[in-house]
Design an enzyme around this catalytic site. Structure first.
Site, PDB file in Angstrom:
ATOM      1  N   CYS A  30       0.793  -1.607   0.138  1.00  0.00           N
ATOM      2  CA  CYS A  30       0.145  -0.099  -0.193  1.00  0.00           C
ATOM      3  C   CYS A  30       0.890   1.469  -0.076  1.00  0.00           C
ATOM      4  O   CYS A  30       0.600   2.576  -1.170  1.00  0.00           O
ATOM      5  CB  CYS A  30      -0.988  -0.328   1.261  1.00  0.00           C
ATOM      6  SG  CYS A  30      -1.892   1.442   1.411  1.00  0.00           S
ATOM      7  N   CYS A  31       2.107   1.393   0.291  1.00  0.00           N
ATOM      8  CA  CYS A  31       2.668   2.003   0.969  1.00  0.00           C
ATOM      9  C   CYS A  31       3.848   2.621  -0.429  1.00  0.00           C
ATOM     10  O   CYS A  31       3.944   3.966  -0.678  1.00  0.00           O
ATOM     11  CB  CYS A  31       3.727   2.022   2.059  1.00  0.00           C
ATOM     12  SG  CYS A  31       3.314   2.564   3.821  1.00  0.00           S
ATOM     13  N   CYS A  53      -0.474   8.004   7.605  1.00  0.00           N
ATOM     14  CA  CYS A  53      -2.654   8.208   6.829  1.00  0.00           C
ATOM     15  C   CYS A  53      -3.520   7.472   8.574  1.00  0.00           C
ATOM     16  O   CYS A  53      -2.922   6.992   8.978  1.00  0.00           O
ATOM     17  CB  CYS A  53      -2.572   6.858   6.086  1.00  0.00           C
ATOM     18  SG  CYS A  53      -1.160   7.283   4.270  1.00  0.00           S
ATOM     19  N   CYS A  83      -3.382   4.074   9.732  1.00  0.00           N
ATOM     20  CA  CYS A  83      -2.841   4.062  10.080  1.00  0.00           C
ATOM     21  C   CYS A  83      -1.693   4.265  11.020  1.00  0.00           C
ATOM     22  O   CYS A  83      -0.991   4.156  11.252  1.00  0.00           O
ATOM     23  CB  CYS A  83      -1.331   3.318   9.110  1.00  0.00           C
ATOM     24  SG  CYS A  83      -1.960   2.642   7.256  1.00  0.00           S
ATOM     25  N   CYS A 122       8.120   4.555   5.810  1.00  0.00           N
ATOM     26  CA  CYS A 122       6.899   3.994   5.273  1.00  0.00           C
ATOM     27  C   CYS A 122       7.834   3.758   3.682  1.00  0.00           C
ATOM     28  O   CYS A 122       6.856   3.255   2.461  1.00  0.00           O
ATOM     29  CB  CYS A 122       6.233   5.223   4.773  1.00  0.00           C
ATOM     30  SG  CYS A 122       7.737   6.318   4.015  1.00  0.00           S
TER      31      CYS A 122
HETATM   32 FE1  SF4 Z   1      -1.492   3.005   3.525  1.00  0.00          FE
HETATM   33 FE2  SF4 Z   1      -1.138   3.099   5.348  1.00  0.00          FE
HETATM   34 FE3  SF4 Z   1       0.886   3.136   4.021  1.00  0.00          FE
HETATM   35 FE4  SF4 Z   1      -1.318   5.187   4.315  1.00  0.00          FE
HETATM   36  S1  SF4 Z   1       0.408   4.712   5.793  1.00  0.00           S
HETATM   37  S2  SF4 Z   1       0.265   4.294   1.912  1.00  0.00           S
HETATM   38  S3  SF4 Z   1      -2.615   3.697   4.501  1.00  0.00           S
HETATM   39  S4  SF4 Z   1      -0.462   1.011   4.851  1.00  0.00           S
END
Ligand code: SF4
Length: 259
Positions: free
Chosen positions: A130-131, A217, A220, A243
């Site tokens: 996701c990151c 985010c 998270c 991240c």
């Molecule tokens: Fe995704 Fe969480 Fe990374 Fe944001 S911090 S990009 S929601 S995994």
């Protein structure tokens, strides 16, 4: 005098040019070793080539943003909107941009979220992926037109940052150019950050007062209890600490965040 190394991302980057960049970084570190964060910021904006400031508009971002705005309010500021941020961060970004008269804040969003994470649940299954999707890849793309970038990393934040220099070489990936990375606050302690904000009467991110000393985010990030590490609320309960926005050879690395 060490010559500026051009960013030749499209055509690859030879060992000679990479060596010249390493020389330039060594020269800047030697000359600015005992200088202030403001002097390092000035050097970044005047001597290091075409440079962007990468900002999360998080808990401490206002320091670097203010420092840059005083020197050159037209500096490119890259803000990665993961589309998962707190509303407070989005509002703070708008207000701070206006207040500091920053004229070149660029909001970066991934183009492929709709296909790769259509229901916005990737963070529940794979936070690294996701990151990578929402932060690392968009940033990598946005930085391709720059010789380097300014970050808010500091030595006190983690053991891996204990030897952080003002200027670093960030390796390229897949034939792309290495870049210069500048950390003007490398030597600052939490007290220095607080003092700078107070002296300059800078507005804090509204979530700081609600127990969020480090803000990423919304899904998270959780509040931190008194006595906990300031970053304890980031990816709470997971091994993940960073991240991956600092990448080496195109791979996520655990050694840094923009803040
Ligand atoms: Fe995704 Fe969480 Fe990374 Fe944001 S911090 S990009 S929601 S995994």
């Amino acid at each position: 005098m060490v010559l500026l190394v051009p960013n030749t991302a499209a055509g690859g980057f030879g060992a000679e040019a990479a060596g010249a960049l390493a020389d330039k970084v060594a020269d800047l570190n030697a000359r600015y070793r005992h200088h202030s964060a403001t002097s390092v910021m000035k050097a970044a904006l005047t001597e290091a080539g075409h440079i962007a400031l990468v900002s999360s508009f998080g808990a401490e971002s206002v320091v670097l943003l203010h420092m840059a705005a005083v020197i050159d309010r037209h500096v490119p500021v890259l803000f990665i909107d993961t589309e998962m941020l707190f509303t407070e961060t989005l509002v703070y970004q708008t207000e701070l941009t206006e207040r500091l008269h920053l004229s070149n804040v660029q909001i970066i969003r991934a183009a492929d979220i709709g296909t790769e994470d259509p229901d916005g649940t990737l963070h529940l299954r794979d936070t690294d992926a996701c990151c990578a999707l929402r932060k690392t890849r968009p940033l990598q793309k946005a930085l391709s037109g720059y010789d380097g970038w300014i970050t808010g990393r500091k030595r006190f934040q983690a053991g891996t940052r204990a030897a952080l220099d003002f200027f670093e070489v960030e390796e390229g990936s897949d034939g792309t150019a290495p870049r210069i990375k500048i950390n003007p606050l490398a030597h600052w302690a939490p007290e220095d950050i607080r003092a700078y904000m107070e002296e300059n009467r800078l507005p804090r991110h509204p979530l700081v007062a609600r127990g969020y000393p480090s803000i990423g985010c919304a899904p998270c990030t959780s509040p931190v209890k008194p006595g906990e590490d300031p970053r304890a609320g980031r990816w709470r309960g997971q091994q993940k600490e960073e991240c991956g926005i600092h990448f080496v050879n195109g791979k996520l690395v655990r050694i840094g965040a923009s803040e």
